[in-house]
Scaffold this motif. Sequence first.
Motif, PDB file in Angstrom:
ATOM      1  N   GLU A  37       0.991  -1.345   0.009  1.00 43.36           N
ATOM      2  CA  GLU A  37       0.004   0.074  -0.121  1.00 43.36           C
ATOM      3  C   GLU A  37       0.869   1.283  -0.047  1.00 43.36           C
ATOM      4  O   GLU A  37       1.681   1.286   0.883  1.00 43.36           O
ATOM      5  N   ARG A  38       0.470   2.098  -0.730  1.00 44.56           N
ATOM      6  CA  ARG A  38       1.305   3.406  -0.864  1.00 44.56           C
ATOM      7  C   ARG A  38       0.883   4.442   0.434  1.00 44.56           C
ATOM      8  O   ARG A  38      -0.042   4.564   0.753  1.00 44.56           O
ATOM      9  N   LEU A  39       2.196   4.835   0.619  1.00 47.30           N
ATOM     10  CA  LEU A  39       2.108   5.879   2.005  1.00 47.30           C
ATOM     11  C   LEU A  39       2.413   7.170   1.239  1.00 47.30           C
ATOM     12  O   LEU A  39       3.322   7.790   0.920  1.00 47.30           O
ATOM     13  N   VAL A  40       1.199   7.981   0.909  1.00 42.55           N
ATOM     14  CA  VAL A  40       1.185   9.344   0.159  1.00 42.55           C
ATOM     15  C   VAL A  40       1.576  10.221   1.209  1.00 42.55           C
ATOM     16  O   VAL A  40       0.749  10.493   2.246  1.00 42.55           O
ATOM     17  N   GLU A  41       2.633  11.003   0.991  1.00 43.98           N
ATOM     18  CA  GLU A  41       2.941  12.017   2.041  1.00 43.98           C
ATOM     19  C   GLU A  41       1.908  13.064   2.182  1.00 43.98           C
ATOM     20  O   GLU A  41       1.531  13.293   3.312  1.00 43.98           O
ATOM     21  N   GLU A  42       1.218  13.691   1.036  1.00 42.46           N
ATOM     22  CA  GLU A  42       0.349  14.523   1.290  1.00 42.46           C
ATOM     23  C   GLU A  42      -0.757  14.273   1.966  1.00 42.46           C
ATOM     24  O   GLU A  42      -1.465  14.657   2.922  1.00 42.46           O
ATOM     25  N   GLN A  43      -1.246  13.087   1.842  1.00 47.61           N
ATOM     26  CA  GLN A  43      -2.508  12.612   2.634  1.00 47.61           C
ATOM     27  C   GLN A  43      -1.892  12.212   4.266  1.00 47.61           C
ATOM     28  O   GLN A  43      -2.974  12.671   4.927  1.00 47.61           O
ATOM     29  N   LEU A  44      -0.866  11.759   4.341  1.00 46.53           N
ATOM     30  CA  LEU A  44      -0.502  11.479   5.766  1.00 46.53           C
ATOM     31  C   LEU A  44      -0.201  12.750   6.645  1.00 46.53           C
ATOM     32  O   LEU A  44      -0.586  12.736   7.703  1.00 46.53           O
ATOM     33  N   SER A  51       4.085  18.517   9.451  1.00 42.14           N
ATOM     34  CA  SER A  51       4.802  18.692   8.131  1.00 42.14           C
ATOM     35  C   SER A  51       5.303  17.454   7.481  1.00 42.14           C
ATOM     36  O   SER A  51       5.544  16.527   8.238  1.00 42.14           O
ATOM     37  N   ARG A  52       6.013  17.887   6.348  1.00 37.16           N
ATOM     38  CA  ARG A  52       6.611  16.852   5.704  1.00 37.16           C
ATOM     39  C   ARG A  52       8.002  16.375   6.345  1.00 37.16           C
ATOM     40  O   ARG A  52       8.211  15.055   6.176  1.00 37.16           O
ATOM     41  N   ALA A  53       8.777  17.348   6.897  1.00 37.46           N
ATOM     42  CA  ALA A  53      10.016  16.993   7.406  1.00 37.46           C
ATOM     43  C   ALA A  53       9.901  15.610   8.658  1.00 37.46           C
ATOM     44  O   ALA A  53      10.707  14.585   8.445  1.00 37.46           O
ATOM     45  N   PRO A  54       8.924  15.840   9.662  1.00 37.30           N
ATOM     46  CA  PRO A  54       8.739  14.758  10.525  1.00 37.30           C
ATOM     47  C   PRO A  54       8.369  13.578  10.099  1.00 37.30           C
ATOM     48  O   PRO A  54       8.606  12.336  10.460  1.00 37.30           O
ATOM     49  N   LEU A  55       7.278  13.502   9.121  1.00 38.65           N
ATOM     50  CA  LEU A  55       7.006  12.452   8.481  1.00 38.65           C
ATOM     51  C   LEU A  55       7.769  11.856   7.708  1.00 38.65           C
ATOM     52  O   LEU A  55       7.935  10.578   7.707  1.00 38.65           O
ATOM     53  N   ARG A  56       8.856  12.618   6.769  1.00 38.24           N
ATOM     54  CA  ARG A  56       9.895  11.875   6.158  1.00 38.24           C
ATOM     55  C   ARG A  56      10.755  11.225   6.778  1.00 38.24           C
ATOM     56  O   ARG A  56      11.206  10.135   6.522  1.00 38.24           O
ATOM     57  N   GLU A  57      11.093  11.728   8.094  1.00 36.96           N
ATOM     58  CA  GLU A  57      11.968  11.004   8.936  1.00 36.96           C
ATOM     59  C   GLU A  57      11.437   9.655   9.613  1.00 36.96           C
ATOM     60  O   GLU A  57      11.971   8.712   9.939  1.00 36.96           O
ATOM     61  N   ALA A  58      10.137   9.889   9.840  1.00 38.35           N
ATOM     62  CA  ALA A  58       9.271   8.676  10.322  1.00 38.35           C
ATOM     63  C   ALA A  58       9.353   7.516   9.340  1.00 38.35           C
ATOM     64  O   ALA A  58       9.679   6.450   9.865  1.00 38.35           O
ATOM     65  N   LEU A  59       9.257   7.925   8.076  1.00 37.61           N
ATOM     66  CA  LEU A  59       9.117   6.850   6.919  1.00 37.61           C
ATOM     67  C   LEU A  59      10.670   6.356   7.019  1.00 37.61           C
ATOM     68  O   LEU A  59      10.991   5.045   6.807  1.00 37.61           O
ATOM     69  N   LEU A  67       9.817  -2.117   7.519  1.00 39.19           N
ATOM     70  CA  LEU A  67       8.463  -1.905   7.431  1.00 39.19           C
ATOM     71  C   LEU A  67       7.890  -1.162   6.338  1.00 39.19           C
ATOM     72  O   LEU A  67       6.896  -1.292   5.682  1.00 39.19           O
ATOM     73  N   VAL A  68       8.805  -0.420   5.786  1.00 41.23           N
ATOM     74  CA  VAL A  68       8.774   0.544   4.486  1.00 41.23           C
ATOM     75  C   VAL A  68       9.817   0.565   3.467  1.00 41.23           C
ATOM     76  O   VAL A  68      10.810   0.172   3.916  1.00 41.23           O
ATOM     77  N   GLU A  69       9.186   0.614   2.230  1.00 39.92           N
ATOM     78  CA  GLU A  69      10.349   0.925   1.355  1.00 39.92           C
ATOM     79  C   GLU A  69       9.833   1.962   0.242  1.00 39.92           C
ATOM     80  O   GLU A  69       8.874   2.442   0.271  1.00 39.92           O
ATOM     81  N   HIS A  70      11.008   2.336  -0.373  1.00 40.87           N
ATOM     82  CA  HIS A  70      10.995   3.401  -1.302  1.00 40.87           C
ATOM     83  C   HIS A  70      11.127   3.107  -2.714  1.00 40.87           C
ATOM     84  O   HIS A  70      12.394   2.559  -2.939  1.00 40.87           O
ATOM     85  N   LEU A  71      10.347   3.398  -3.350  1.00 39.09           N
ATOM     86  CA  LEU A  71      10.504   2.993  -4.864  1.00 39.09           C
ATOM     87  C   LEU A  71      10.744   4.314  -5.649  1.00 39.09           C
ATOM     88  O   LEU A  71      10.195   5.257  -5.460  1.00 39.09           O
ATOM     89  N   PRO A  72      11.752   4.128  -6.581  1.00 40.50           N
ATOM     90  CA  PRO A  72      12.022   5.450  -7.346  1.00 40.50           C
ATOM     91  C   PRO A  72      10.918   5.859  -8.138  1.00 40.50           C
ATOM     92  O   PRO A  72      10.117   5.140  -8.724  1.00 40.50           O
ATOM     93  N   ARG A  73      10.616   7.174  -7.928  1.00 37.69           N
ATOM     94  CA  ARG A  73       9.572   7.931  -8.771  1.00 37.69           C
ATOM     95  C   ARG A  73       8.184   7.398  -8.573  1.00 37.69           C
ATOM     96  O   ARG A  73       7.177   7.899  -8.951  1.00 37.69           O
ATOM     97  N   ARG A  74       8.077   6.636  -7.586  1.00 41.43           N
ATOM     98  CA  ARG A  74       6.885   6.060  -6.920  1.00 41.43           C
ATOM     99  C   ARG A  74       6.531   6.597  -5.560  1.00 41.43           C
ATOM    100  O   ARG A  74       5.453   6.428  -5.094  1.00 41.43           O
TER     101      ARG A  74
END
Length: 220
Positions: A37-44, A51-59, A67-74
């Motif tokens: 399942e995608r974890l969309v930053e804007e929605q979260l 803000s995006r900064a603490p969310l990105r650090e959590a991710l 538990l989470v993975e990052h896909l290029p461009r996705r």
Amino acid sequence: MDNDGPATGMLRPQSLVELATDRLRSEILSGALVPGERLVEEQLTQRFQISRAPLREALRLLMEQGLVEHLPRRGARVKTYSDRDFDELFAVRHALERFALTQTGGRGLEGLDLTGVESSLETLRDAASRSDRLAASDAHRAFHLALVALAGNRQLLVTYEPVIVKLQLYMAANLRLEADTSSPIEGVRRHERLLDALLEGDPVRIGDELDRHGARRYFH
């Protein structure tokens, strides 16, 4: 307790990174957020009101935990593992648990502090009686961590913990299937038998119970 959907409501500003990490981790391990399942930053950021900064650090922290993975461009998504990955994780878990318990054999029961094992088993019983899937999953992890901790080997525990956390993804993905095919008390009884074997101190029985307990057809 119903864990079928993600929790709502903004996070309080004490440690936004920690709170966002805990919230997402709970949603992933409860099965509310499923593998892939995608974890969309804007929605979260809107849902958690951060803000995006603490969310990105959590991710990032959740990526380190597997538990989470990052896909290029996705972007980010809940980590997916193949059947082979899970087979290998089960094998590693089994090998590490067997090794841990061989390290406890020479000390005898009088040298072991079973408080953590017994406490987590009681928590598991309570969670099963309430059909609280996330609490049961957490208690399962705590039981096995306490079991491995009996070896008194800190580096072994550091190696073991990421394995058991990743396997919780397998549990979360199969919670509904397990609920349809077995009673929650069955998981409790498997842990009780394992603890009884440990208390008896018979290495053959301990090995047999570990073999049965670790069968992939259930992970509980």
